[in-house]
Design a protein around this motif. Structure first.
Motif, short mmCIF file in Angstrom:
data_model
loop_
_atom_site.label_atom_id
_atom_site.label_comp_id
_atom_site.label_asym_id
_atom_site.label_seq_id
_atom_site.Cartn_x
_atom_site.Cartn_y
_atom_site.Cartn_z
N GLN C 259 0.84 -1.19 0.00
CA GLN C 259 0.00 0.00 0.00
C GLN C 259 0.88 1.24 0.00
N VAL C 260 1.87 1.25 0.89
CA VAL C 260 2.71 2.44 1.03
C VAL C 260 3.59 2.64 -0.20
N PHE C 261 4.18 1.58 -0.70
CA PHE C 261 5.10 1.71 -1.82
C PHE C 261 4.41 1.55 -3.18
N THR C 262 3.13 1.37 -3.16
CA THR C 262 2.36 1.18 -4.40
C THR C 262 2.97 0.08 -5.27
N ILE C 263 3.17 -1.07 -4.68
CA ILE C 263 3.65 -2.22 -5.44
C ILE C 263 2.40 -3.02 -5.81
N PRO C 264 2.17 -3.26 -7.09
CA PRO C 264 0.93 -3.95 -7.49
C PRO C 264 0.98 -5.45 -7.27
N GLY C 265 1.01 -5.86 -6.01
CA GLY C 265 1.03 -7.28 -5.72
C GLY C 265 -0.28 -7.72 -5.10
N PHE C 266 -0.28 -8.92 -4.53
CA PHE C 266 -1.51 -9.46 -3.95
C PHE C 266 -2.02 -8.64 -2.78
N GLY C 267 -1.09 -8.21 -1.94
CA GLY C 267 -1.50 -7.51 -0.72
C GLY C 267 -2.40 -6.34 -1.01
N LYS C 268 -1.95 -5.47 -1.91
CA LYS C 268 -2.74 -4.29 -2.23
C LYS C 268 -4.06 -4.68 -2.88
N LEU C 269 -3.99 -5.70 -3.72
CA LEU C 269 -5.20 -6.16 -4.41
C LEU C 269 -6.26 -6.58 -3.41
N ILE C 270 -5.83 -7.37 -2.40
CA ILE C 270 -6.79 -7.89 -1.43
C ILE C 270 -7.38 -6.77 -0.59
N VAL C 271 -6.55 -5.90 -0.07
CA VAL C 271 -7.06 -4.85 0.81
C VAL C 271 -8.08 -3.97 0.08
N ASP C 272 -7.73 -3.54 -1.11
CA ASP C 272 -8.68 -2.71 -1.87
C ASP C 272 -9.98 -3.46 -2.11
N ALA C 273 -9.85 -4.75 -2.40
CA ALA C 273 -11.06 -5.53 -2.70
C ALA C 273 -11.93 -5.68 -1.45
N VAL C 274 -11.31 -5.81 -0.27
CA VAL C 274 -12.11 -5.94 0.95
C VAL C 274 -12.95 -4.69 1.14
N PHE C 275 -12.31 -3.52 1.02
CA PHE C 275 -13.04 -2.28 1.27
C PHE C 275 -14.03 -1.96 0.18
N ASN C 276 -13.80 -2.45 -1.03
CA ASN C 276 -14.74 -2.22 -2.12
C ASN C 276 -15.76 -3.33 -2.26
N ARG C 277 -15.74 -4.26 -1.32
CA ARG C 277 -16.67 -5.39 -1.35
C ARG C 277 -16.59 -6.13 -2.68
N ASP C 278 -15.40 -6.23 -3.24
CA ASP C 278 -15.21 -6.97 -4.49
C ASP C 278 -14.94 -8.41 -4.09
N TYR C 279 -15.99 -9.10 -3.68
CA TYR C 279 -15.87 -10.41 -3.04
C TYR C 279 -14.98 -11.39 -3.79
N ALA C 280 -15.28 -11.54 -5.09
CA ALA C 280 -14.61 -12.61 -5.84
C ALA C 280 -13.09 -12.48 -5.78
N VAL C 281 -12.61 -11.25 -5.78
CA VAL C 281 -11.16 -11.05 -5.78
C VAL C 281 -10.56 -11.57 -4.49
N VAL C 282 -11.14 -11.18 -3.35
CA VAL C 282 -10.59 -11.63 -2.07
C VAL C 282 -10.67 -13.14 -1.96
N GLN C 283 -11.84 -13.67 -2.29
CA GLN C 283 -12.02 -15.12 -2.18
C GLN C 283 -11.02 -15.86 -3.05
#
Lengths: 507, 290, 313
Positions: C259-283
């Motif tokens: 998040q801090v370094f804006t590295i487009p990996g899984f971590g950032k993907l999951i966190v954004d998806a949790v807050f955006n309720r993008d269920y399929a991505v997190v699952q």
């Protein structure tokens, strides 16, 4: 951008470091830092503000707006309303091609409008609701037929609803169009890595190519504003949008950068549940308009702007800013008056009213909540801040399961976009559950009248009613803050917050 | 035979005293212990020590640098940073201790059950534990905290639940090792009911590594609270916690670095102390040195 | 051996099943209406209805779970509602980034943790022991998002040595890639260094007091040879298997670092998806990473089993 004397200094300090930091970005490439990652790049399905920033490069629209929010031609050269205002005839600009070479003509415009209206999950249906059909009058003229006069249509066509994509590409790609948009803007799509970057490059056959002085743009979403600014300062970005207000004084003194700003078309406000439901009934604000008036009188908008936005905002009390042509001058911003507030509370029979303020966990909302809590305490209000995760708060507001709510609205070019959905009976964004027939009638008048003076009169009448009922207490209108290297010039500051590429160039 | 019986009796007193003296002789652990105690004292005496009310705002004193009036400076709403750091110790210590207490109270019984009963119970518990361990800790915590709503209490519950699998596993492994000892066999032969064997004979011997793990887990929990606050879950303003102070301070790192330095330093010192204490305890309770 | 292996393999399926239920439940039970969140700020009723249908939100939870699980077994992890992109495509896009970050972090962790553990074990009880301890522990004692921001301010803004954020593919520009990954990898590796140090230390202590090493000393071998050659070699096995197990910690730590370094990996993907309720991505992503973690664990167990003759009978 290109190696500078600063790079020479760094090179002197460390040759290795110099190689890392000063890699030139290539001829005329503009690197823009965005505050969020855009969603899907399909004008029919897109729903985020930051997506529109990218669309400014990718997709031209029928109309555009200028600094004064006036409608100007872009892909349309001329337009005319019929006498009954139920048909809009548009002349299409000749010589425009899409990025795949296809020509823009009346048939293409018809295709696009219909695409906006009929695609499953389209976000543009609401904006184009009154459009019943589109006729091709001649190869370069198209007519939109409306079920009823609708003044905000032009503003809608100056945004995503007016964006034209290549019919051939859209039909070929189907619902995957957003992965590789083919549009008609000054730049064409190159690649996108989700949450990392969007790259677009100059489209050589752009109809207005004389105004485009850049070869390539790279959009980099960087959510943390501190890191975004750090990127600008370290030279990895040339331009950032939505700079944090607290960073302004520090950057002002740095001669390598410029700051541009303009008041937004949106607003920051506090919504009060005034409907006929449990939460409104148990809240002192929800039941008695005098208590709401006392609440507003206990607020010092200038103080809020100063503390929360560091002065980078304009106090306001309506859905449009005081500088907007549709601002109702008959209802100016009230001054803070704690004595009168206390008096009103006494009249209403509640001396220490207490309520819950639902606050999304965004930093602006939390600051506002804390400042408001402090300010209104002087009048006797006891505010309980209920921090709620943003997505959850949307749901609670939608279901009217809250008492008072801190909410911002990003804004639309036409004042109707800031008002209708919020105070019209049963409209999708009417979280306040406010419903008055009189107001609904005036709202209809405000969107069907074509004459701006008539519309303004309607808004003044609406303001006279709703500002007394106070379902929403508007606080201020933020400044769009852009920071960029002093090597860039030609930035047009338009209140919609987008970064227009026409005229923008490196010196 | 008699000597053997003495060797394998549950150790309760003198080995504990021996462990304690080993602990006292290790300087890093002692430093850790003293610092932790100091923070606990600070947290308890907060209303007496803090110079200002931690939530009292002041529009005229916004983001003032450290001075005689405000030793640690003020924050973005004019509140005294020193007072907020002192009161924030409460939130951070609570976050650390309560989370781990939740983990222990869930993990120990479940681990005991799995290890002692075995077979299908163990199978199911172990698979569920594995499943939780296979999910990244912070993701679990974020989802739980988002589910419960942003607040310090919910953050503690979320962290506590997310950290439980480690304690289940640890307890279970210890129980499996102790279960086959002769004294347990002896206790069973004498006719003790299962619950008494589990609680009186097995559990006390399982405790030492759990103490070590718990201490280290407190350190991790304090960091986890800060992480959740960074994402907007966790202690909400205006109530102070070091994590949420850091979250706000990150927007002002250049203009008001003192807003970030003091809570950041506090987290670092407290967590380091817990880590040193935990490592010291591990050495002290190491059975090989008995 | 084969019975051990089959028994271990048999545990994978129920574990993964529980993971799927866990992550599905955690997502779908989040408060708020996902369709409303994903519909955009206009809350257009037709869009909300369309999304509700697409995500089967009007059906019961177990029914939705069966839909999703059925898709997973067919290789379809669903679609990101926000990006209109298949989850598998997102995973394929982010995987190389995450792998690189994890690998670099582990290398850094080994480089700090193992020497610190050796020093701490060999010089146990002296100042060197405590110093090595402190060096390894400080990484575990600082919130990594905090460390990240401090490093950015120092190395990017003040010194201008490293890029503040962002990611460049190594195939595009290796130098820029390393420059953009070194700080996040350092931040991540720090925390794991402490764990590695502890394990190295205890493994070394165990080996150093063993007969094997006593014999080597009795033979008159130089102490350094004893330590590095004999002791370390034997202590290395548990340390290396630990690297595999720390994958879970890496992914946790990566969430905020990315998040801090804006590295487009899984971590950032999951966190954004949790807050955006993008269920399929997190699952989808959590199921994927859980599978990797469980596989790594299995491999570690097998390796340990093969190396340790006592376990084979």
């Amino acid at each position: 951008m290109t190696p500078t004397p600063r790079c020479a200094l760094i090179a002197a300090a460390s040759a290795f470091a110099a190689m890392l930091a000063c890699a030139p970005a290539g001829a005329q490439t503009l690197r823009i830092g965005l505050a969020e990652d855009p969603d899907v790049l399909d004008p029919t399905l897109a729903r985020t503000f930051v997506g529109r920033v990218v669309f400014a490069a990718l997709c031209d629209k029928l109309f555009d707006i200028d600094e004064k929010l006036t409608i100007v031609p872009q892909l349309a050269t001329a337009w005319e309303w019929s006498s009954d205002s139920k048909a809009l005839t548009i002349k299409v600009r000749p010589g425009v091609t899409f990025h795949d070479g296809e020509k823009l003509d009346a048939a293409a415009v018809k295709f696009n409008i219909e695409r906006h209206k009929t695609t499953a999950g389209s976000q543009r249906r609401g904006e184009l609701a009154p459009v019943t059909s589109v006729d091709v009058v001649d190869p370069m003229t198209v007519r939109l037929n409306l079920s009823a006069p609708f003044a905000p249509l032009l503003a809608a066509l100056a945004d995503r609803s007016g964006m034209m994509v290549s019919p051939k590409a859209a039909q070929a790609a189907g619902d995957k169009f957003g992965a590789k948009p083919v549009c008609s803007g000054p730049f064409q799509f190159v690649e996108r890595v989700a949450q990392d970057r969007i790259v677009v490059e100059r489209y050589p056959n752009y109809w207005n190519k004389g105004d485009i002085h850049l070869d390539k743009i790279v959009y980099l979403p960087i959510v943390d504003s501190t890191v975004r600014l750090a990127n600008l300062k370290s030279g990895q970005l040339d331009f950032i949008e939505r700079m944090s207000p607290s960073d302004v004084p520090g950057l002002k003194s740095d001669s390598r950068f410029k700051i541009s700003k303009i008041t937004e078309i949106g607003y920051q406000g506090i919504t009060i549940n005034v409907g006929n439901n449990d939460y409104a009934k148990k809240s002192p604000l929800g039941t008695d308009p005098r208590v709401r008036e006392a609440f507003e009188l206990a607020l010092d908008r200038d103080g809020i702007v100063q503390v929360v936005m560091e002065g980078q905002a304009t106090p306001g009390n309506q859905w449009v800013a005081p500088t907007n042509p549709y601002y109702a001058k008959n209802m100016p911003i009230p001054k803070r008056d704690v004595a009168k507030a206390k008096e009103l509370l006494k009249q209403a029979g509640v001396t220490n009213p207490s309520f819950t303020l639902m606050t999304p966990t965004t930093s602006d909302a939390q600051k506002i909540a804390q400042v408001v809590q402090s300010m209104v305490k002087e009048a006797g209000f006891d505010v309980k801040i209920q921090a709620t995760e943003f997505s959850t708060s949307l749901d609670l507001a939608d279901k009217q399961q809250y008492e008072v709510y801190v909410l911002a609205w990003s804004g639309r070019a036409d004042p109707d976009g800031n008002l209708f959905s919020f105070i019209g009976c049963k409209q999708p964004l009417n979280n306040a559950a406010y419903c008055k027939q009189e107001v609904d009638d005036l709202l209809v008048r405000s969107r069907t009248a074509r004459d701006p003076a008539e519309r303004k009169k309607a808004y003044e009448q609406i303001a006279a009613i709703t500002l007394k009922d106070r379902p929403i207490v508007y606080l201020y209108h933020r400044d769009w803050l852009w920071a960029y290297t002093n090597k860039l010039s030609g930035l047009r500051t338009v209140p919609d917050g987008l970064v227009r590429l026409q005229g923008l160039k490196f010196n | 035979m008699a000597t053997l019986a003495f060797d394998v009796l549950p150790r309760e007193t003198s080995p504990g005293q021996r462990a304690l003296s080993r602990l006292l002789r290790r300087p890093s652990a002692m430093v850790g212990l003293v610092v932790v105690a100091a923070f606990v004292g600070l947290a308890l005496a907060a209303p007496l020590i803090a110079p200002y009310d931690p939530v009292a705002t002041s529009w005229s004193a916004i983001r003032k640098a450290p001075s005689a009036a405000h030793l640690f400076g003020t924050d973005e709403l004019g509140r005294d940073v020193l007072s907020r750091v002192i009161f924030g110790a409460r939130a951070s210590l609570l976050a650390g201790v309560v989370s781990v207490l939740i983990s222990l109270s869930l993990g120990i019984p479940v681990g005991l059950l799995a290890g002692y009963v075995g077979r299908w119970t163990d199978g199911v518990i172990s698979r569920v534990t594995d499943a939780m361990l296979a999910t990244p800790f912070l993701i679990l915590a974020i989802a739980l905290a988002a589910f419960l709503g942003p607040s310090l209490t919910n953050a503690m519950i979320a962290i506590g639940i997310s950290a439980t699998p480690v304690f289940i596993r640890l307890t279970r492994a210890q129980v499996l090792a102790v279960k086959v000892e002769d004294y347990v066999e002896a206790a069973r032969a004498v006719g003790n009911p299962h619950w008494r064997i589990a609680l009186r004979h097995i559990l006390p011997n399982v405790v030492p590594p759990l103490i070590v793990q718990a201490t280290l887990a407190i350190a991790a929990a304090v960091i986890a609270e800060a992480s959740l606050s960074f994402l907007g879950l966790g202690q909400q303003p205006p109530a102070p916690s070091w994590g949420s102070m850091l979250n706000t301070a990150k927007n002002y790192v250049e203009q008001a670095p003192w807003m970030a330095i003091w809570p950041g330093l506090s987290i670092f010192v407290l967590v380091l102390s817990f880590n040193l204490l935990g490592d010291g305890l591990r050495d002290a309770l190491d059975p090989r040195q008995a | 051996m084969s019975t051990f292996l089959t028994r271990r393999l048999a545990t994978i399926v129920p574990t993964l099943l529980f993971v799927s239920m866990l992550v599905f439940g955690l997502q779908q039970l989040l408060p708020g209406d996902a369709a409303l969140v994903l519909a955009g700020e206009d809350h257009d009723p037709s869009v909300v209805a369309h999304l509700r249908a697409k995500m089967h939100l009007d059906e019961a939870l177990p029914v939705r779970y069966v839909y999703w699980l059925g898709g997973v077994l067919r290789g379809d992890l669903g679609e990101s509602m926000r990006m209109q992109k298949p989850v598998t495509a997102l995973i394929a896009e982010k995987l190389p980034v995450t792998i690189q970050l994890a690998a670099m972090a582990i290398v850094i962790a080994l480089a700090i943790g193992i020497p610190a553990g050796i020093v701490s074990a060999v010089y146990k009880g002296t100042a060197w022991d405590y110093a090595a301890n402190a060096v390894a522990l400080w990484g575990l004692s600082t919130p990594n998002f905090w460390l990240g921001i401090m490093l950015i301010l120092l190395f990017s803004v003040s010194l201008g040595w490293l890029p503040a954020s962002g990611y460049v593919s190594p195939f595009e520009d290796l130098r820029a890639n390393l420059a953009s990954m070194i700080m996040p990898a350092f931040v991540l590796g720090n925390a794991i260094a402490a764990v590695l140090m502890r394990h190295t230390r205890s493994a070394m202590l165990q080996v150093l007091s063993s007969d094997y090493v006593r014999t080597a000393r009795a033979k008159g071998l130089d102490e350094r040879v004893v330590v590095l050659h004999h002791a370390l070699r034997n202590a290395l096995v548990p340390i290396i298997t630990l690297g595999a197990l720390e994958f879970g910690t890496l992914l946790s730590g990566a969430v905020l670092t990315e998040q801090v370094f804006t590295i487009p990996g899984f971590g950032k993907l999951i966190v954004d998806a949790v807050f955006n309720r993008d269920y399929a991505v997190v699952q989808g992503v959590v199921l994927f990473t859980a599978t990797v973690y469980i596989t790594l664990n299995l491999l570690a167990d097998v390796a340990y089993f093969l190396v340790n003759p006592r376990m084979r009978s």
